[in-house]
Each structure stands twice: as C-alpha cells, then as structure tokens.
Design an enzyme around this catalytic site. Sequence first.
Site, PDB file in Angstrom:
ATOM      1  N   ARG A  33       0.836  -1.203   0.000  1.00  0.00           N
ATOM      2  CA  ARG A  33       0.000   0.000   0.000  1.00  0.00           C
ATOM      3  C   ARG A  33       0.864   1.242   0.000  1.00  0.00           C
ATOM      4  NH1 ARG A  33      -2.019   2.586   4.977  1.00  0.00           N
ATOM      5  NH2 ARG A  33      -3.651   4.100   4.478  1.00  0.00           N
ATOM      6  N   ARG A  74     -10.100  18.647   8.468  1.00  0.00           N
ATOM      7  CA  ARG A  74      -9.111  18.986   9.491  1.00  0.00           C
ATOM      8  C   ARG A  74      -9.344  20.407  10.014  1.00  0.00           C
ATOM      9  NH1 ARG A  74      -5.259  15.181   9.940  1.00  0.00           N
ATOM     10  NH2 ARG A  74      -4.942  13.759   8.178  1.00  0.00           N
ATOM     11  N   LYS A 215     -13.144   2.055   0.458  1.00  0.00           N
ATOM     12  CA  LYS A 215     -12.854   2.021   1.884  1.00  0.00           C
ATOM     13  C   LYS A 215     -14.119   2.427   2.642  1.00  0.00           C
ATOM     14  CE  LYS A 215      -8.961   3.747   3.349  1.00  0.00           C
ATOM     15  NZ  LYS A 215      -7.880   4.749   3.539  1.00  0.00           N
ATOM     16  N   THR A 273      -6.495  -1.488   9.934  1.00  0.00           N
ATOM     17  CA  THR A 273      -6.330  -0.503  10.997  1.00  0.00           C
ATOM     18  C   THR A 273      -6.097  -1.134  12.366  1.00  0.00           C
ATOM     19  OG1 THR A 273      -7.912   0.910   9.805  1.00  0.00           O
ATOM     20  CG2 THR A 273      -7.148   1.671  11.947  1.00  0.00           C
TER      21      THR A 273
END
Length: 470
Positions: A33, A74, A215, A273
């Site tokens: 990845r 963010r 995802k 994860t």
Amino acid sequence: MIRTRRARIVATLGPASRSRVAELALAGADVFRVNFSHGAYADHAQTIAAVRDAEAAIGRPLAVLADLQGPKLRLGEFADGAILLQRGQSLRLDLSSKPGDASRIGVPHPEVFAALREGATVLLDDGKVRLRVRDHGPDFADTEVEAGQALSDHKGLNLPALSIPIPALTDKDRADLRFALKEGVDWVALSFVQRASDMAELRSLVKGRANVLAKIEKPSALEALDEILDLCQAVMVARGDLGVELAPEEVPVVQKQLVRAARLRGLPVIVATQMLESMTHSPTPTRAEASDVAGAVYEGADAVMLSAESAVGAYPLEAVSIMDRIIARVEHDPRWPELMRAEYPVEDADADALVAAARKAADAASTACLAAFTTTGQTALRLARERPLQPTLALTPSLDTARRMALIWGVEPRVVAEPQDPEELTKVALDQAVASGLAAPGQRVLILAGLPMGRPGSANILRIAHAPTR
C-alpha cells in the site's frame, strides 16, 4: 515462491520499509500500500519501483495499492500551536482563517456547517474531543465541550451519523490518481466513500487501468452498501475513522457484516487498521492484537493490513512475519475448513455452476490444487468465492491481471502464454503445478478454463488431470 496460507497480507510502505520490499515479500507481504496522505511524488515513484524490483527478484507477482487521501476534514491552526479544552466550556467553530485559541477554532470546510444540526456531535482528534452543537449557521457553530483535552493544529474532524455534501475526490486526489495510474499501480482505494456515485466517479476516471476498492469508514456508506459494492472490485473495512464515528461495540459487528457482504458477492475484502498497532514500537504484538488478526482470518477475509506498523514502525519485518505466522496457525486449526465451507449462494450462470462443481470436486483428498486459466481474473475470483481448501493456481497471459490477483484469497497468480487448444491448456496447467511445487508427479489437478480465452465469464471446461510421473 508459493504461499502456504490462503489469506493475504497488505503492508503499507513508508520511510521504515520502502528499502526493504523484497524482505517484506519474502516474509509474507502480497500487496504493498502506498498512502497518498503522506509523502512526495518522488517518494511514491521510488516506492512503486522498489515493489517492481522485488517482484522480479523473488519471481512472484506483487500488487501495488494506491490509497487516495480523500476529503479528510481537518482543523486550522492555533496561535500557540495547541490549546487545552475543559468539559462544559463553550467553543465556537467558524470559517475564519485567523489562528484559533481556547474560545474558537477555524474549520476551513463550508460543507461541515452545511451538514450540522442542532444537537449533533462533533468529534475532534479521532474522538478524543467531543463537542455538542448548540447553535449553528452557514459559517459558524457554537458548541459545548463534552469531553476535552489538549488539541493541536490540523487535527481531524468527524461528524458521526451525518452525510457531508463534499466530493469524494478532491483536487489533490485527482492529481494523485493521475500520477498513480501513470506509475502503473494495480489497485486504487477511495477513502471516505459515502455513496455509490463516489465509486462511479472513480471508475469513470480510472477507465479500467487499475482495479478500484471502496474504503468503508463512514456510517453513511453502510446505508448505501449494496449500491457501493455494485461499483467496486474490492472493499476495505477501514476501522480507523469507522471506529471514531460508530460506538466501539458496533465496530466488530459492522466488520462481520462487511466481510460477509463482500464474500457473498465474491469481492475481495481487506480488514485494516490497528491490527498489530503495538508493533509500531514493540517487537511483539499484544495477545489481543493476535486474536484480532486471527478473528479476521476465521471470518474468511481475503487480506489483513498493516499500516503504521510497516510504514513508520521500528519493526516492519517482524510485523509482517508475525502476521504471516498468525494466519498460518489459524489455517491449521481443524475447525478452519468447516468455517470456510460455509454455504454461499451460487449465481444462476453456467460459469458459476462450473466453478461450484470444481470446488466440490476439489474436496477429494487426492486433489493437489486447482488451476484456473483467466484473462481478467474473474474465473480465479469465482473460485476464491467458494473458498476451496486447495490452492488455486491462476494462469494468465496478462501481467496486470496477475498482479491484481495477488490480493485474492488462496490464489497463486502466474503469467503464462495463452494456450491454443485443450491439450496445450492441460499441459501448461500440469507443468506449472509441478514447477510451482503445488502438485507432485502423479497427483490430481483440477483445471478450469474457457476457450477461446479472452472473453470474460466464458469458463466452459472442467478437466481432471494427473501430473506426469516422469
């Protein structure tokens, strides 16, 4: 080089590992990845080249997965670099670019304010800070701090249970995608998928030059899961942001639902994860982490993934090796075959019926392996859906197809010249099975193919042959 296990390993490459790709592949990594949330294009080009060099060195197809950053929300910056929030205090969020303080924070995303509702929860820094919206407008939100701590520049923001009207592909993602496709990546992962149109947009840009992966890390994606799965070629259970936006007790349940939904469709599924998170700094995982990896393998996931552990951790090679050992141990559990034989519906198509017959015939103890000729990878994918306990040797004239199949459960991809008739097809399959060590002389090999090759979904030949004894 043959894997003795069926589940695959995805390893994220970064500063700690991009110079050790061949070692990681030998230790067990099948897919590499490249995380476009970090790093410059020069670094990514070097990383992809390192994977191709490692592939040539070990003689096994390896896949490159380009992971696009997506619309990560963010915060802005603080005047002093950080603040400390206390429970019960008031905090304003706004669109101002002025550095923030303990009374207000800049949020440079108008879409956030468009999505907010009174009483909604706002999570900052992966949920470490929780806010409750008391009032809001098109350019502000007044909130109360329900859980607070230190907060620094550019931390992430999540809006659980709210669909945010923001494009899945940012300008940065589009530029990153052009670069990744130019470099010849095999898979492209889209982050923060919320709706089927997100995947449709990605597919229209990729145009078949790579396979696309969704995802799942937003609750809104779960509501449109069937439509999303219709438009992707693999799926990732991305438990990072998903775990922020869902209650902790919901994440294991959602993981099982996603794995099962993907398996029913025959789509490769990755569980990702924090699988061996402690190995970012420790040479061994916790027992809970080992159980987490094992649980995903018992569920039948195609692959499990390392993130920081292999990208920036102190022990990338050890993390891959231990994950390889955990998978191998699970697959030697006497109960594991029973779990893999769980019945899944077969589509009403001749090719699927032939694949199901091949899997049942492979149950015979005398069968050493299956050999599937495929141009696009679909025949091997159908076989993997049935979870045959013997390895599947996937033979293709396309190097691109071979690399993409490196993600698929139990599939050993190899590049061969396209056979012209059934006799040549049988000879190539047996020669490859013996050369790879999957079949000993005299052992039975099940061969699945479609002639003429090159037509997707045209599997029309199922042969039983024995490796030559000479």
